[in-house]
Design a protein around this motif. Structure first.
Motif, PDB file in Angstrom:
ATOM      1  N   LYS A 237     -14.090  40.817  33.053  1.00 25.19           N
ATOM      2  CA  LYS A 237     -13.398  39.877  32.159  1.00 25.19           C
ATOM      3  C   LYS A 237     -13.978  39.983  30.757  1.00 25.19           C
ATOM      4  O   LYS A 237     -15.182  40.150  30.584  1.00 25.19           O
ATOM      5  CB  LYS A 237     -13.623  38.443  32.630  1.00 25.19           C
TER       6      LYS A 237
ATOM      7  N   GLU B 116      -9.974  34.710  28.406  1.00 27.60           N
ATOM      8  CA  GLU B 116     -10.310  33.287  28.425  1.00 27.60           C
ATOM      9  C   GLU B 116      -9.100  32.456  28.021  1.00 27.60           C
ATOM     10  O   GLU B 116      -8.268  32.868  27.224  1.00 27.60           O
ATOM     11  CB  GLU B 116     -11.458  33.004  27.447  1.00 27.60           C
ATOM     12  N   ASN B 117      -9.048  31.237  28.567  1.00 26.85           N
ATOM     13  CA  ASN B 117      -8.023  30.270  28.203  1.00 26.85           C
ATOM     14  C   ASN B 117      -8.134  29.869  26.748  1.00 26.85           C
ATOM     15  O   ASN B 117      -7.151  29.668  26.065  1.00 26.85           O
ATOM     16  CB  ASN B 117      -8.301  28.978  28.988  1.00 26.85           C
TER      17      ASN B 117
ATOM     18  N   ASP C 210     -21.880  33.834  34.532  1.00 29.25           N
ATOM     19  CA  ASP C 210     -20.710  33.431  35.322  1.00 29.25           C
ATOM     20  C   ASP C 210     -20.405  34.514  36.353  1.00 29.25           C
ATOM     21  O   ASP C 210     -20.147  34.231  37.531  1.00 29.25           O
ATOM     22  CB  ASP C 210     -19.524  33.223  34.368  1.00 29.25           C
TER      23      ASP C 210
ATOM     24  N   GLN D  76     -12.809  22.040  31.212  1.00 35.01           N
ATOM     25  CA  GLN D  76     -13.337  22.562  32.475  1.00 35.01           C
ATOM     26  C   GLN D  76     -12.510  22.062  33.661  1.00 35.01           C
ATOM     27  O   GLN D  76     -12.182  22.830  34.575  1.00 35.01           O
ATOM     28  CB  GLN D  76     -14.798  22.138  32.643  1.00 35.01           C
TER      29      GLN D  76
ATOM     30  N   ASN E  83      -9.268  23.804  33.786  1.00 35.55           N
ATOM     31  CA  ASN E  83      -9.497  25.142  34.331  1.00 35.55           C
ATOM     32  C   ASN E  83      -9.643  25.097  35.863  1.00 35.55           C
ATOM     33  O   ASN E  83      -9.115  25.948  36.584  1.00 35.55           O
ATOM     34  CB  ASN E  83     -10.736  25.736  33.658  1.00 35.55           C
TER      35      ASN E  83
END
Ligand SMILES: CC(C)=CCC/C(C)=C/CC/C(C)=C/COP(=O)(O)OP(=O)(O)O
Length: 286
Positions: free
Chosen positions: A17, A22-23, A50, A165, A168
């Motif tokens: 990633k 990312e959002n 992560d 968060q 998500n």
């Protein structure tokens, strides 16, 4: 100090990633050029830890050992650095020393990722908020410190990050359970609504599970209201616009998750949501 080879001598754990996956924008054009390398250093470090926590081939003990080693590198207690993931911690250490941003903004993240590695269950709303305190709020604090903003901004930033968060978690609730055997939907809210983890694996949300989503979205709405005060508290104009955009994205994603079913397909931000956020950013110009 732990033996270097035994901690780093395993295969790469990278999820592949990058920032574009990312959002929420981490290296937006609104960030000043001078600060961008520091944001990227923080982002790269966060991505590595992560990925360690989410790695499907490492045991819990191996993950914790690697996270501990990352912390040692970050705090300057471990050398030499050869692995790419350890390098991200060394780079962030240099960045934090240069900018004076507190090290807690980086070490706090490790608290959440250790929880993820251990598979600590989320038993209640308070548990979830506590998880976000370590997994997401440090990101906002990092950005605020980096921009030299005042502590009066912290509470609104924490509300924004906690909201992001949880949004998500709602987007990914099925994937998290399937791939990582992780459930961030609080156990007590699930039980009160008569929902089970099996409901999360279905093709569409059951009425009971929808009740859990709606309860969480009600709480997210309250967080978004507090987060909406953030742009008004931020002094830097470009950063204020960035905050307004992100508050706008949180608002739009909350609305979308009310109307759409995250089990039926990913509820991802669309161009119209981005346009809405851009409008919010422009209004924060003055
Ligand atoms: C002050 C200020 C501007 C605060 C905002 C800081 C910010 C963008 C926080 C986001 C933290 C978070 C929930 C990341 C997950 O992103 P993701 O959805 O991309 O995660 P994933 O890739 O792990 O699914």
């Amino acid at each position: 100090m732990t033996d270097t080879a035994s901690v780093w001598g395993r295969d790469d754990v990278s999820s592949g990633k990058g920032a574009s996956d990312e959002n929420f924008p981490v290296g937006s054009i609104l960030l000043s050029k001078a600060l961008r390398p520091h944001v990227h250093a923080y982002y790269d470090y966060a991505r590595v830890i992560d990925d360690i926590a989410d790695c499907e081939t490492l045991s819990a003990d191996e993950k914790i050992a690697r996270l501990d080693a990352m912390e040692e590198v970050l705090l300057g207690k471990r050398e030499p650095i050869t692995r790419a993931d350890a390098l991200s911690a060394a780079k962030l250490r240099a960045s934090l020393l240069k900018t004076g941003v507190p090290f807690e903004t980086a070490t706090d993240l490790l608290v959440a990722f250790r929880d993820d590695s251990r598979g600590t269950p989320c038993t209640s709303w308070d548990d979830l908020v506590q998880y976000c305190r370590y997994s997401a709020n440090p990101v906002g604090r990092f950005l605020l410190h980096l921009h030299g903003e005042v502590p009066e901004t912290f509470a609104a930033s924490d509300a924004l990050c906690t909201s992001l968060q949880i949004l998500n978690h709602l987007q990914d609730c099925q994937k998290d359970l399937q791939r990582l055997n992780r459930c961030y939907m609080p156990e007590d809210l699930m039980a009160q609504a008569g929902a089970t983890q099996d409901d999360l694996l279905a093709g569409r949300a059951s009425p009971n599970l929808r009740r859990v989503f709606n309860t969480l979205l009600d709480k997210v709405d309250a967080l978004n209201r507090e987060a909406a005060t953030l742009p008004g508290l931020v002094r830097g104009r470009r950063f204020r616009m960035e905050c307004a955009a992100i508050v706008g994205l949180a608002h739009r994603l909350t609305q979308r998750l009310r109307r759409e079913d995250p089990l039926a397909g990913r509820v991802a931000l669309k161009r119209t949501d981005i346009m809405y956020a851009a409008g919010a950013a422009l209004r924060a110009w003055s």
